[in-house]
Design a protein around this motif. Structure first.
Motif, mmCIF file in Angstrom:
data_model
loop_
_atom_site.group_PDB
_atom_site.id
_atom_site.type_symbol
_atom_site.label_atom_id
_atom_site.label_comp_id
_atom_site.label_asym_id
_atom_site.label_seq_id
_atom_site.Cartn_x
_atom_site.Cartn_y
_atom_site.Cartn_z
ATOM 1 N N GLY A 169 37.539 66.281 -52.545
ATOM 2 C CA GLY A 169 39.161 66.301 -52.673
ATOM 3 C C GLY A 169 39.391 64.850 -53.301
ATOM 4 O O GLY A 169 38.998 63.804 -53.329
ATOM 5 N N ALA A 170 40.674 64.566 -53.940
ATOM 6 C CA ALA A 170 41.229 63.727 -54.435
ATOM 7 C C ALA A 170 41.347 62.497 -52.915
ATOM 8 O O ALA A 170 40.549 61.392 -53.812
ATOM 9 C CB ALA A 170 42.663 63.095 -55.124
ATOM 10 N N GLY A 171 40.846 62.492 -52.057
ATOM 11 C CA GLY A 171 41.115 61.527 -51.402
ATOM 12 C C GLY A 171 39.747 61.147 -50.351
ATOM 13 O O GLY A 171 39.689 61.094 -48.715
ATOM 14 N N PHE A 172 38.820 62.417 -50.973
ATOM 15 C CA PHE A 172 37.884 61.993 -50.100
ATOM 16 C C PHE A 172 37.011 60.805 -50.234
ATOM 17 O O PHE A 172 36.566 60.579 -51.179
ATOM 18 C CB PHE A 172 36.887 63.651 -50.522
ATOM 19 N N HIS A 173 36.138 61.049 -49.481
ATOM 20 C CA HIS A 173 35.092 59.453 -49.363
ATOM 21 C C HIS A 173 33.540 60.312 -50.198
ATOM 22 O O HIS A 173 33.050 59.416 -50.880
ATOM 23 C CB HIS A 173 34.795 59.145 -48.645
ATOM 24 N N HIS A 174 33.859 61.254 -49.600
ATOM 25 C CA HIS A 174 32.505 62.161 -50.077
ATOM 26 C C HIS A 174 32.978 63.650 -50.719
ATOM 27 O O HIS A 174 33.655 64.267 -49.663
ATOM 28 C CB HIS A 174 31.194 61.571 -49.411
ATOM 29 N N PRO A 175 31.736 63.866 -51.448
ATOM 30 C CA PRO A 175 31.870 65.536 -51.272
ATOM 31 C C PRO A 175 31.918 66.339 -50.661
ATOM 32 O O PRO A 175 31.209 66.668 -49.513
ATOM 33 C CB PRO A 175 31.560 66.649 -52.602
ATOM 34 N N HIS A 176 31.736 68.124 -49.932
ATOM 35 C CA HIS A 176 32.154 69.273 -49.093
ATOM 36 C C HIS A 176 31.243 70.355 -49.271
ATOM 37 O O HIS A 176 31.602 70.254 -50.952
ATOM 38 C CB HIS A 176 33.141 69.152 -48.389
ATOM 39 N N VAL A 177 31.306 71.101 -48.909
ATOM 40 C CA VAL A 177 30.751 72.346 -49.348
ATOM 41 C C VAL A 177 31.197 73.711 -48.192
ATOM 42 O O VAL A 177 31.489 72.834 -47.093
ATOM 43 C CB VAL A 177 28.768 72.629 -49.713
ATOM 44 N N ALA A 186 33.546 73.257 -57.976
ATOM 45 C CA ALA A 186 32.912 74.453 -58.029
ATOM 46 C C ALA A 186 33.178 75.504 -57.068
ATOM 47 O O ALA A 186 32.444 75.103 -56.142
ATOM 48 C CB ALA A 186 31.756 74.529 -58.941
ATOM 49 N N ALA A 187 33.103 76.779 -57.338
ATOM 50 C CA ALA A 187 32.518 78.200 -56.568
ATOM 51 C C ALA A 187 31.576 79.074 -56.760
ATOM 52 O O ALA A 187 31.837 79.513 -57.953
ATOM 53 C CB ALA A 187 34.107 78.635 -56.062
ATOM 54 N N TRP A 188 30.969 79.859 -56.368
ATOM 55 C CA TRP A 188 30.005 80.816 -56.772
ATOM 56 C C TRP A 188 30.865 81.872 -55.494
ATOM 57 O O TRP A 188 30.548 81.508 -54.190
ATOM 58 C CB TRP A 188 28.164 80.780 -56.192
ATOM 59 N N GLY A 224 33.666 76.484 -41.284
ATOM 60 C CA GLY A 224 33.803 74.725 -42.674
ATOM 61 C C GLY A 224 32.862 74.523 -43.306
ATOM 62 O O GLY A 224 32.302 74.589 -43.998
ATOM 63 N N GLU A 225 33.115 72.928 -43.609
ATOM 64 C CA GLU A 225 32.731 72.512 -44.145
ATOM 65 C C GLU A 225 31.884 71.363 -43.663
ATOM 66 O O GLU A 225 31.124 71.295 -42.362
ATOM 67 C CB GLU A 225 34.095 70.766 -43.951
ATOM 68 N N TRP A 226 30.727 71.337 -44.411
ATOM 69 C CA TRP A 226 29.420 70.054 -44.174
ATOM 70 C C TRP A 226 29.837 69.379 -45.587
ATOM 71 O O TRP A 226 29.851 69.732 -47.197
ATOM 72 C CB TRP A 226 28.551 71.324 -44.768
ATOM 73 N N PRO A 227 29.163 68.490 -45.784
ATOM 74 C CA PRO A 227 28.847 67.259 -46.255
ATOM 75 C C PRO A 227 27.589 67.490 -47.506
ATOM 76 O O PRO A 227 26.488 68.096 -47.550
ATOM 77 C CB PRO A 227 28.586 65.897 -45.698
ATOM 78 N N LEU A 228 28.066 66.994 -48.347
ATOM 79 C CA LEU A 228 27.435 66.712 -49.892
ATOM 80 C C LEU A 228 27.654 65.890 -50.778
ATOM 81 O O LEU A 228 28.154 65.915 -51.651
ATOM 82 C CB LEU A 228 28.167 68.342 -50.551
ATOM 83 N N ASN A 229 26.327 65.077 -50.157
ATOM 84 C CA ASN A 229 25.875 64.183 -50.443
ATOM 85 C C ASN A 229 24.194 64.503 -51.350
ATOM 86 O O ASN A 229 23.342 64.079 -50.322
ATOM 87 C CB ASN A 229 25.927 63.448 -49.514
ATOM 88 N N VAL A 230 25.043 64.188 -52.839
ATOM 89 C CA VAL A 230 23.597 65.084 -53.398
ATOM 90 C C VAL A 230 24.110 63.951 -54.974
ATOM 91 O O VAL A 230 25.085 64.078 -55.895
ATOM 92 C CB VAL A 230 23.527 66.610 -53.842
ATOM 93 N N LEU A 243 31.362 77.614 -51.831
ATOM 94 C CA LEU A 243 32.434 76.486 -52.319
ATOM 95 C C LEU A 243 32.438 74.660 -52.072
ATOM 96 O O LEU A 243 32.014 74.098 -51.004
ATOM 97 C CB LEU A 243 33.953 76.741 -51.674
ATOM 98 N N ALA A 244 32.097 73.927 -53.262
ATOM 99 C CA ALA A 244 32.016 72.765 -53.233
ATOM 100 C C ALA A 244 33.110 72.581 -54.651
ATOM 101 O O ALA A 244 33.455 72.448 -55.155
ATOM 102 C CB ALA A 244 30.844 72.381 -54.368
#
Length: 108
Positions: A39-47, A15-17, A53-59, A35-36
């Protein structure tokens, strides 16, 4: 401001804003972006932002989402900083609002 809602892509969901304004669009630089993505190969989402760069997004709860607001603000702030560096501060309307204030460009 535009929002995509949740979309399926070739490598997962996202999802993008995006925030843009006339002065920014006229320069051809990217909008401020959140941009949240999961990815298909990710262990958890990112933003991420358009330029940062990337930040973990464990919500998983409303409380966890509220706790991420400072991170989202930091991403937007960093994105704006990097986009301004692609041109100059004049692309941000708020910096020009006091253009007739008597301050020099350095003081403004």
């Amino acid at each position: 401001m535009t929002a995509t809602g949740v979309q399926r892509g070739t490598d997962g969901v996202f999802a993008a804003w995006r925030l843009s304004w006339a002065e920014q669009r006229e320069t051809g630089i990217q909008p401020i972006t959140l941009l949240a993505h999961y990815g298909a190969g990710f262990h958890h989402p990112h933003v991420r932002g358009a330029t940062v760069g990337e930040w973990p997004l464990n919500v998983f709860t409303d409380e966890q989402a509220a706790a991420e607001v400072p991170t989202l603000r930091a991403i937007v702030t960093a994105d704006l900083h990097n986009l301004v560096l692609q041109r100059d501060f004049r692309i941000v309307p708020a910096t020009m609002a006091g253009a007739g204030s008597g301050l020099s460009e350095v003081e403004a």
